[in-house]
Design a protein around this motif. Structure first.
Motif: not given
Length: 118
Positions: A21-34
Motif C-alpha cells: 500500500x506504501x508503493x513497494x513491490x514484494x519480490x520474495x516472502x520467507x526466502x530461505x537458504x541453509x
C-alpha cells in the motif's frame, strides 16, 4: 508454539500489505537458504529492501522492533548478501527495514514501518 506461528504469519501478511500500500513491490516472502530466512524482500524505487517483520501480542519483552538485536541484524545482512548473489539484477541501493506489528488484547494490530533502521 502454534499460536506464535499463526501470530507471526499474520504479522508478515499485514507487513506485506502495508508495504504494498506504501508503493513497494514484494519480490520474495520467507526466502530461505541453509543459513536462515529473510521475511520479506521488496523494491522501493531503485533500492532492494530487506524487511524483518516482528510481531508481538504484548510489551512484556519490549516492543517488537526492540527484538531485532545486533546479532539478528548481522544475520540478516549475511542472508541479504546471499540473496543478492543469487539475484540476476544489480541493485544500486540496499536498505534494511523493520516492520513492527503489535496486536492488542482485542486482536487489533498496529503496524509500524521503520525504514533504514540498520
Amino acid at each position: 508454539m502454534r499460536r506464535n506461528l499463526a501470530l507471526g504469519a499474520m504479522g508478515e501478511e499485514l507487513a506485506a500489505k502495508a508495504l504494498t500500500e506504501a508503493g513497494m513491490q514484494i519480490l520474495d516472502r520467507n526466502w530461505r537458504c541453509r543459513h536462515g530466512e529473510l521475511d520479506l524482500v521488496a523494491v522501493d524505487g531503485d533500492a532492494v529492501v530487506f524487511v524483518e517483520v516482528k510481531t508481538r501480542s504484548g510489551l512484556g519483552y519490549g516492543t517488537p522492533a526492540e527484538s531485532v538485536t545486533y546479532a539478528k541484524q548481522r544475520r540478516i545482512r549475511m542472508l541479504a548478501q546471499r540473496w543478492l548473489a543469487a539475484s540476476d539484477r544489480h541493485w544500486p541501493a540496499v536498505r534494511f527495514d523493520v516492520v513492527s506489528v503489535l496486536v492488542d488484547r482485542r486482536g487489533e494490530p498496529a503496524v509500524s514501518h521503520l525504514p533504514a533502521v540498520f
